[in-house]
Write a protein that holds these residues in place. Structure first.
Motif, short mmCIF file in Angstrom:
data_model
loop_
_atom_site.label_atom_id
_atom_site.label_comp_id
_atom_site.label_asym_id
_atom_site.label_seq_id
_atom_site.Cartn_x
_atom_site.Cartn_y
_atom_site.Cartn_z
N GLU A 173 -41.52 24.53 -80.17
CA GLU A 173 -41.50 24.36 -81.61
C GLU A 173 -41.23 25.67 -82.33
N LEU A 174 -41.77 26.76 -81.80
CA LEU A 174 -41.62 28.06 -82.45
C LEU A 174 -40.23 28.64 -82.27
N LEU A 175 -39.70 28.55 -81.05
CA LEU A 175 -38.41 29.16 -80.72
C LEU A 175 -37.53 28.14 -79.99
N PRO A 176 -37.17 27.05 -80.65
CA PRO A 176 -36.49 25.95 -79.96
C PRO A 176 -35.16 26.34 -79.33
N ASN A 177 -34.42 27.24 -79.94
CA ASN A 177 -33.07 27.58 -79.45
C ASN A 177 -33.05 28.73 -78.46
N LEU A 178 -34.19 29.36 -78.26
CA LEU A 178 -34.27 30.45 -77.29
C LEU A 178 -34.19 29.86 -75.89
N ARG A 179 -33.52 30.55 -74.99
CA ARG A 179 -33.34 30.05 -73.63
C ARG A 179 -34.33 30.71 -72.67
N HIS A 180 -34.85 29.89 -71.78
CA HIS A 180 -35.71 30.40 -70.72
C HIS A 180 -34.88 31.35 -69.88
N PRO A 181 -35.37 32.58 -69.64
CA PRO A 181 -34.54 33.58 -68.97
C PRO A 181 -34.19 33.29 -67.52
N VAL A 182 -34.88 32.36 -66.88
CA VAL A 182 -34.57 32.04 -65.48
C VAL A 182 -33.75 30.76 -65.39
N VAL A 183 -34.23 29.68 -65.98
CA VAL A 183 -33.53 28.40 -65.84
C VAL A 183 -32.38 28.25 -66.83
N GLY A 184 -32.33 29.08 -67.87
CA GLY A 184 -31.19 29.09 -68.78
C GLY A 184 -31.15 27.97 -69.80
N ARG A 185 -32.15 27.12 -69.82
CA ARG A 185 -32.18 26.01 -70.78
C ARG A 185 -33.00 26.38 -72.00
N ARG A 186 -32.66 25.78 -73.12
CA ARG A 186 -33.40 26.03 -74.35
C ARG A 186 -34.79 25.42 -74.23
N TYR A 187 -35.75 26.06 -74.94
CA TYR A 187 -37.13 25.58 -74.87
C TYR A 187 -37.28 24.18 -75.44
N ASP A 188 -36.52 23.83 -76.48
CA ASP A 188 -36.63 22.47 -77.01
C ASP A 188 -36.12 21.45 -76.01
N GLU A 189 -35.11 21.80 -75.22
CA GLU A 189 -34.61 20.90 -74.17
C GLU A 189 -35.66 20.75 -73.05
N LEU A 190 -36.26 21.86 -72.68
CA LEU A 190 -37.29 21.81 -71.64
C LEU A 190 -38.46 20.94 -72.08
N TRP A 191 -38.85 21.07 -73.36
CA TRP A 191 -39.95 20.24 -73.85
C TRP A 191 -39.55 18.77 -73.89
N ALA A 192 -38.33 18.48 -74.32
CA ALA A 192 -37.87 17.09 -74.39
C ALA A 192 -37.90 16.43 -73.01
N ASP A 193 -37.68 17.21 -71.95
CA ASP A 193 -37.67 16.69 -70.59
C ASP A 193 -39.02 16.79 -69.88
N PHE A 194 -40.01 17.38 -70.54
CA PHE A 194 -41.34 17.56 -69.92
C PHE A 194 -41.96 16.19 -69.68
N SER A 195 -42.47 15.97 -68.49
CA SER A 195 -42.88 14.61 -68.14
C SER A 195 -44.34 14.47 -67.70
N ASP A 196 -45.14 15.50 -67.79
CA ASP A 196 -46.53 15.38 -67.34
C ASP A 196 -47.39 14.78 -68.45
N SER A 197 -47.54 13.45 -68.41
CA SER A 197 -48.28 12.75 -69.46
C SER A 197 -49.79 12.93 -69.33
N ASP A 198 -50.26 13.56 -68.26
CA ASP A 198 -51.69 13.80 -68.10
C ASP A 198 -52.18 14.98 -68.95
#
Length: 177
Positions: A128-153
């Motif tokens: 939410e804070l830096l949605p367009n910033l890319r994770h330096p290892v996986v190269g994906r944006r943080y908002d994309e990583l959150w959208a794909d996060f699947s641990d509902s627990d």
């Protein structure tokens, strides 16, 4: 100047310690970009007290070792004990998530912090804070990583939180990429 992101958490006197941490960060580093504050159930803890978690970003020219030492000293000044078991309640927990795009071990700190990809209480406020910033290892944006996060627990929810007379999130003049 490097863009630094920190994860903050507390489950003992949560409001007091989060505010004290934000005050110290602002006093030392100036303008802060601050996510919403989330309440979350503890992950891996036997004590059932919920945490307050958030992410803060700011610019700094400090080396990683100095930043890490400062964070650990701030934890200690807020009552965190070094001899506490790993999964025990804490007054304040500060983790360096990223320092620009540094990868690997720097001054004994692994960057980016692995929790970014595995814990909702870190990834959601960071996305939410830096949605367009890319994770330096996986190269994906943080908002994309959150959208794909699947641990509902991992349950967390935003809360109303006031700091210095403002409802968070607060963004200073720090520009968001």
């Amino acid at each position: 100047m490097a863009l630094v992101t920190l994860s903050l958490g507390s489950n003992i006197e949560r409001e007091h310690h989060i505010r004290a941490c934000l005050d110290a960060l602002a006093d030392n580093f100036g303008a802060l970009a601050i996510s919403r504050v989330f309440e979350s159930r503890p992950v891996g803890f036997e004590d059932g007290r919920n945490f307050y978690n958030l992410v803060v970003a700011f610019s700094s020219d400090w080396p990683v070792a100095r930043l890490q030492a400062w964070c650990k000293d701030l934890e200690r000044r807020n009552g965190r004990r070094n001899d506490s078991p790993k999964f025990s309640p804490r007054t304040l927990d500060i983790d360096i998530l990223t320092v620009d795009s540094l990868c690997g071990e720097h001054d004994g700190v692994m960057l980016p912090r692995g929790e970014v990809l595995h814990h909702a209480f870190v990834l959601q406020p960071l996305a939410e804070l830096l949605p367009n910033l890319r994770h330096p290892v996986v190269g994906r944006r943080y908002d994309e990583l959150w959208a794909d996060f699947s641990d509902s627990d991992q349950l967390l929810w935003p809360i109303e939180f006031l700091w210095r007379g403002h409802s968070l999130p607060v963004s200073g003049p720090l520009s968001r990429p």
